[in-house]
Design an enzyme around this catalytic site. Structure first.
Site, PDB file in Angstrom:
ATOM      1  N   GLU A 103      31.919  38.518  44.022  1.00 31.77           N
ATOM      2  CA  GLU A 103      32.492  39.728  44.121  1.00 31.77           C
ATOM      3  C   GLU A 103      32.051  40.311  43.567  1.00 31.77           C
ATOM      4  OE1 GLU A 103      35.523  40.727  43.584  1.00 31.77           O
ATOM      5  OE2 GLU A 103      37.541  39.314  42.036  1.00 31.77           O
ATOM      6  N   ASP A 104      32.999  41.568  43.148  1.00 37.30           N
ATOM      7  CA  ASP A 104      32.458  42.856  43.212  1.00 37.30           C
ATOM      8  C   ASP A 104      32.332  42.600  40.985  1.00 37.30           C
ATOM      9  OD1 ASP A 104      35.270  42.840  42.334  1.00 37.30           O
ATOM     10  OD2 ASP A 104      35.543  44.945  43.393  1.00 37.30           O
ATOM     11  N   ASP A 107      35.493  40.046  35.018  1.00 39.10           N
ATOM     12  CA  ASP A 107      36.601  41.113  33.907  1.00 39.10           C
ATOM     13  C   ASP A 107      37.053  39.972  33.287  1.00 39.10           C
ATOM     14  OD1 ASP A 107      37.694  42.786  32.557  1.00 39.10           O
ATOM     15  OD2 ASP A 107      38.771  43.680  33.916  1.00 39.10           O
ATOM     16  N   LYS A 135      31.521  42.433  33.108  1.00 38.91           N
ATOM     17  CA  LYS A 135      32.655  42.438  31.741  1.00 38.91           C
ATOM     18  C   LYS A 135      32.901  41.739  30.753  1.00 38.91           C
ATOM     19  CE  LYS A 135      34.925  46.747  32.909  1.00 38.91           C
ATOM     20  NZ  LYS A 135      36.478  47.401  33.260  1.00 38.91           N
ATOM     21  N   ARG A 169      35.704  53.789  46.848  1.00 36.17           N
ATOM     22  CA  ARG A 169      34.883  52.500  47.136  1.00 36.17           C
ATOM     23  C   ARG A 169      33.731  52.932  47.880  1.00 36.17           C
ATOM     24  NH1 ARG A 169      38.534  47.967  46.397  1.00 36.17           N
ATOM     25  NH2 ARG A 169      40.229  48.034  46.633  1.00 36.17           N
TER      26      ARG A 169
HETATM   27  P1  IMP Z   1      39.039  39.249  37.384  1.00 39.82           P
HETATM   28  O1  IMP Z   1      40.721  38.521  37.109  1.00 39.82           O
HETATM   29  O2  IMP Z   1      39.797  40.912  35.864  1.00 39.82           O
HETATM   30  O3  IMP Z   1      37.559  39.053  36.697  1.00 39.82           O
HETATM   31  O4  IMP Z   1      39.705  40.178  37.889  1.00 39.82           O
HETATM   32  C1  IMP Z   1      38.208  40.829  38.885  1.00 39.82           C
HETATM   33  C2  IMP Z   1      39.559  42.208  40.233  1.00 39.82           C
HETATM   34  O5  IMP Z   1      39.992  43.612  38.765  1.00 39.82           O
HETATM   35  C3  IMP Z   1      38.156  42.380  40.992  1.00 39.82           C
HETATM   36  O6  IMP Z   1      38.210  42.488  41.854  1.00 39.82           O
HETATM   37  C4  IMP Z   1      38.279  44.091  40.564  1.00 39.82           C
HETATM   38  O7  IMP Z   1      39.125  44.299  41.603  1.00 39.82           O
HETATM   39  C5  IMP Z   1      38.999  44.447  39.666  1.00 39.82           C
HETATM   40  N1  IMP Z   1      38.955  45.476  38.184  1.00 39.82           N
HETATM   41  C6  IMP Z   1      38.504  44.469  37.251  1.00 39.82           C
HETATM   42  N2  IMP Z   1      37.618  46.319  36.393  1.00 39.82           N
HETATM   43  C7  IMP Z   1      37.300  46.631  37.083  1.00 39.82           C
HETATM   44  C8  IMP Z   1      36.863  47.796  36.920  1.00 39.82           C
HETATM   45  O8  IMP Z   1      36.301  47.968  35.654  1.00 39.82           O
HETATM   46  N3  IMP Z   1      37.151  49.162  38.574  1.00 39.82           N
HETATM   47  C9  IMP Z   1      37.470  48.599  39.490  1.00 39.82           C
HETATM   48  N4  IMP Z   1      37.968  47.356  39.140  1.00 39.82           N
HETATM   49  C10 IMP Z   1      38.149  46.679  38.143  1.00 39.82           C
END
Ligand code: IMP
Length: 182
Positions: A103-104, A107, A135, A169
């Site tokens: 995963e990128d 968050d 993060k 991207r």
């Molecule tokens: P989570 O479910 O909030 O952990 O989401 C992860 C997803 O939120 C990632 O795959 C990104 O698509 C998006 N995301 C969260 N933070 C960022 C950011 O700073 N930049 C771009 N995409 C983000």
């Protein structure tokens, strides 16, 4: 042609730094695969954001692996208290497999939490996670990844697969988007 960092307010992680860290993560993964005598890895890439990271990461892992991509619909996850995230399309075939999720960014933890549960329910033998960025300040559901590239400050970042409204991207560096573009 504008310079590669033109849309960025500031660069947080340079392309060279990212490349070096991705190689280190690949070495850690390869070593763990060897130590734990894992068979073929099932690499599950969360599209679209992790495609760039995964492309570099898997080419630095010499162990046998199969590539799967999944798309997760996180519409409203950040805006609503339900935090609902769903898989779009069929679950990858991972029964009896050692899985590496790629995963990128980690968050809130909602996407990865949902995906990991789904892969365990689908019969995966083990599930590990590699994220380029973590993060921790954004977490709403506990989740820790075995392999983390960098800890990311509480900022919205783009580049190296990460987008804003589908754009940026392809930037080689990761950084904060210029204010006038948000
Ligand atoms: P989570 O479910 O909030 O952990 O989401 C992860 C997803 O939120 C990632 O795959 C990104 O698509 C998006 N995301 C969260 N933070 C960022 C950011 O700073 N930049 C771009 N995409 C983000």
């Amino acid at each position: 042609m504008p310079p590669a960092d033109a849309p960025l307010e500031s660069i947080l992680f340079h392309a060279d730094q990212i490349a070096a860290r991705v190689r280190e993560l690949a070495e850690m993964i390869t070593e763990d695969v060897r130590r734990d005598e894992l068979g073929e890895l099932a690499v599950v890439v969360v599209a679209d954001g992790a495609i760039v990271f995964a492309a570099d990461l898997i080419r630095a892992i010499p162990a046998p692996l199969r590539l799967h991509t999944v798309k997760m619909n996180s519409y409203g996850a950040r805006l609503t208290s339900s935090g609902e995230v769903r898989l779009i399309g069929p679950a990858p075939e991972v029964r009896g497999r050692d899985v590496l999720i790629v995963e990128d960014i980690l968050d809130t933890g909602l996407t990865l939490g949902t995906l990991r549960t789904l892969l365990v329910d689908a019969g995966a033998t083990s599930v590990r996670t590699a994220v380029l960025l973590d993060k921790p300040s954004g977490r709403r559901r506990p989740y820790s990844a075995e392999y983390v590239g960098f800890t990311c400050p509480d900022a919205f970042v783009v580049g190296y697969g990460l987008d804003f409204d589908g754009l940026y991207r392809n930037l080689p560096h990761i950084g904060e988007l210029r204010r006038d573009l948000r």
